[in-house]
Design a protein around this motif. Structure first.
Motif, PDB file in Angstrom:
ATOM      1  N   GLY A  91       1.823  25.824 -22.660  1.00 32.73           N
ATOM      2  CA  GLY A  91       2.971  24.985 -22.351  1.00 32.73           C
ATOM      3  C   GLY A  91       2.843  24.402 -20.963  1.00 32.73           C
ATOM      4  N   MET A  92       3.759  23.512 -20.648  1.00 29.30           N
ATOM      5  CA  MET A  92       3.728  22.844 -19.349  1.00 29.30           C
ATOM      6  C   MET A  92       5.147  22.634 -18.835  1.00 29.30           C
ATOM      7  N   ILE A  93       5.319  22.820 -17.527  1.00 30.40           N
ATOM      8  CA  ILE A  93       6.559  22.441 -16.851  1.00 30.40           C
ATOM      9  C   ILE A  93       6.231  21.241 -15.975  1.00 30.40           C
ATOM     10  N   GLY A  94       6.809  20.071 -16.320  1.00 32.01           N
ATOM     11  CA  GLY A  94       6.465  18.832 -15.641  1.00 32.01           C
ATOM     12  C   GLY A  94       7.637  18.223 -14.897  1.00 32.01           C
ATOM     13  N   PHE A  95       7.317  17.246 -14.051  1.00 31.36           N
ATOM     14  CA  PHE A  95       8.351  16.498 -13.342  1.00 31.36           C
ATOM     15  C   PHE A  95       9.051  15.539 -14.308  1.00 31.36           C
ATOM     16  N   ASN A  96      10.346  15.348 -14.099  1.00 28.01           N
ATOM     17  CA  ASN A  96      11.047  14.282 -14.809  1.00 28.01           C
ATOM     18  C   ASN A  96      10.366  12.956 -14.500  1.00 28.01           C
ATOM     19  N   HIS A  97       9.995  12.224 -15.533  1.00 25.43           N
ATOM     20  CA  HIS A  97       9.219  11.004 -15.323  1.00 25.43           C
ATOM     21  C   HIS A  97      10.021   9.891 -14.656  1.00 25.43           C
ATOM     22  N   ALA A  98      11.328   9.923 -14.787  1.00 25.37           N
ATOM     23  CA  ALA A  98      12.147   8.829 -14.266  1.00 25.37           C
ATOM     24  C   ALA A  98      12.044   8.680 -12.752  1.00 25.37           C
ATOM     25  N   ASP A  99      11.805   9.778 -12.031  1.00 21.68           N
ATOM     26  CA  ASP A  99      11.797   9.704 -10.570  1.00 21.68           C
ATOM     27  C   ASP A  99      10.517  10.286  -9.980  1.00 21.68           C
ATOM     28  N   SER A 100       9.415  10.220 -10.736  1.00 20.47           N
ATOM     29  CA  SER A 100       8.184  10.831 -10.270  1.00 20.47           C
ATOM     30  C   SER A 100       6.995   9.917 -10.497  1.00 20.47           C
ATOM     31  N   VAL A 101       6.157   9.810  -9.484  1.00 23.19           N
ATOM     32  CA  VAL A 101       4.939   9.023  -9.637  1.00 23.19           C
ATOM     33  C   VAL A 101       3.792   9.874 -10.164  1.00 23.19           C
ATOM     34  N   ALA A 110       8.361  21.094 -20.986  1.00 25.09           N
ATOM     35  CA  ALA A 110       9.736  21.022 -20.494  1.00 25.09           C
ATOM     36  C   ALA A 110       9.708  20.341 -19.129  1.00 25.09           C
ATOM     37  N   TYR A 111      10.733  19.549 -18.865  1.00 22.65           N
ATOM     38  CA  TYR A 111      10.754  18.762 -17.629  1.00 22.65           C
ATOM     39  C   TYR A 111      11.848  19.260 -16.688  1.00 22.65           C
ATOM     40  N   ALA A 112      11.583  19.125 -15.405  1.00 26.30           N
ATOM     41  CA  ALA A 112      12.532  19.578 -14.384  1.00 26.30           C
ATOM     42  C   ALA A 112      12.501  18.608 -13.217  1.00 26.30           C
ATOM     43  N   SER A 113      13.556  18.672 -12.394  1.00 23.29           N
ATOM     44  CA  SER A 113      13.525  17.959 -11.128  1.00 23.29           C
ATOM     45  C   SER A 113      12.615  18.741 -10.187  1.00 23.29           C
ATOM     46  N   HIS A 114      12.717  18.550  -8.907  1.00 24.90           N
ATOM     47  CA  HIS A 114      11.643  18.989  -8.024  1.00 24.90           C
ATOM     48  C   HIS A 114      11.885  20.351  -7.375  1.00 24.90           C
ATOM     49  N   ARG A 115      12.786  21.167  -7.904  1.00 23.38           N
ATOM     50  CA  ARG A 115      13.138  22.419  -7.240  1.00 23.38           C
ATOM     51  C   ARG A 115      12.833  23.653  -8.094  1.00 23.38           C
ATOM     52  N   PHE A 116      12.699  24.778  -7.406  1.00 28.30           N
ATOM     53  CA  PHE A 116      12.440  26.088  -8.001  1.00 28.30           C
ATOM     54  C   PHE A 116      13.434  26.404  -9.120  1.00 28.30           C
ATOM     55  N   GLU A 117      14.725  26.245  -8.825  1.00 25.72           N
ATOM     56  CA  GLU A 117      15.752  26.628  -9.797  1.00 25.72           C
ATOM     57  C   GLU A 117      15.712  25.776 -11.058  1.00 25.72           C
TER      58      GLU A 117
END
Length: 334
Positions: A181-191, A217-224
């Protein structure tokens, strides 16, 4: 009392303009005069005043840096590299934290214009048309670091995000993992989010593990946020044995989630991060991760901007720096 340029000129028996030329264009001064000026500077321990230099050469000898999140430890390395380069090149550095807020970023460009910064490094964010138009409209030269633009021909320095992600996932597959699996950045605000996702997908496809393509699964840029994304991912796919995370902070969030569920890392699940932050070797378990040359990225960005300012162009417009997989304790054979 600090010596002035007038004191240097008097001791060397030359004009003030000759002293200025020695400091900024020494080849234009005859050797005898140049040597006298250099001897006077050394004897007096003269250091030129940056404000005075600015009045003479119509430059502020200041560079601006736009970063999206000053709390992110990745940027600490970039800032350090850029700061050290600025010291060597004779610039001061003005740092502005944007929080990926468009209005704030545009207002910072206005501030840079008012402060007459010589150039700007734009870091790790999407170069939206309004940013480009604002910088060009203010006639501020700029370069990109840890990002690039497909739309505009802007000098940049970065790593190959897709290849780096591919290498990390390939490593996990070669350890024998088939449920990834992968935890990635939300594409809307990530280059960097989209290319790192492409690297994950390319690796699992290449090894015939296409059933993993949806395990993202996608997340913003923080640990939580990564912690919550890990919960969602393992709720839907409880049989995963390996996770690729697009940042070390995400990897730490995933490992914390697994620890709270009494799932062993790397005993039951291997985790690989991205960046190689200083914390990655202090965390428990120590993180296997993709190392970015953070310091060198900042250093090269400053050097590239200096090259643009002094020559009007850069020899290498699109520069790729090397990444490296660092193997530590958070990964093991299946």
């Amino acid at each position: 009392m600090k010596p002035t340029i007038r004191d240097v000129a008097k001791m060397a028996e030359v004009s003030i303009s000759t002293v200025s030329r020695v400091m900024n264009a020494p080849d234009r001064v005859v050797e005898s005069k140049r040597n006298r000026v250099l001897e006077a500077i050394d004897t007096l321990q003269y250091q030129p005043n940056s404000f005075a230099r600015g009045l003479i050469y119509k430059k502020s000898f200041t560079l601006g840096l736009l970063i999206p999140d000053i709390e992110n430890l990745f940027f600490a390395g970039v800032i350090r590299g850029m700061q050290d380069a600025c010291i060597k090149l004779g610039y001061s550095l003005m740092i502005c934290n944007t929080d990926r807020d468009k209005d704030r970023l545009l207002s910072y460009i206005d501030t840079f214009h008012e402060k007459q910064v010589d150039g700007v490094v734009f870091a790790s964010d999407i170069l939206y048309p309004e940013y480009y138009e604002k910088l060009v409209g203010c006639r501020i030269p700029f370069v990109l670091v840890s990002t690039h633009s497909d739309e505009y021909d802007i000098p940049c320095v970065e790593i190959d995000d897709e290849m780096a992600a591919y290498d990390a996932v390939k490593f996990l597959i070669e350890l024998g993992h088939k449920e990834l699996g992968m935890i990635g950045f939300n594409h809307a605000d990530s280059v960097s989010g989209p290319p790192r996702s492409r690297g994950f997908v390319r690796a699992v496809k290449e090894f015939g593990l296409d059933h993993n393509i949806q395990n993202i699964a996608y997340a913003s840029h923080r640990f939580e946020h990564a912690y919550q994304a890990a919960h969602e991912l393992f709720t839907d796919h409880p049989n995963l044995t390996a996770i690729f995370c697009v940042s070390d902070e995400f990897a730490m969030g995933v490992i914390s989630y697994l620890k709270d569920r009494n799932i062993l890392v790397p005993g039951q699940v291997s985790v690989v991060g991205f960046d190689n932050l200083r914390m990655s070797s202090m965390f428990v378990p120590k993180l296997t991760t993709v190392a970015q040359p953070m310091y060198e990225l900042g250093q090269r960005a400053a050097e590239k901007l200096h090259e643009l300012l002094t020559t009007g162009m850069v020899q290498i417009s699109k520069e790729k720096m090397d990444h490296k997989l660092i193997i530590r304790e958070s990964s093991r054979e299946k």
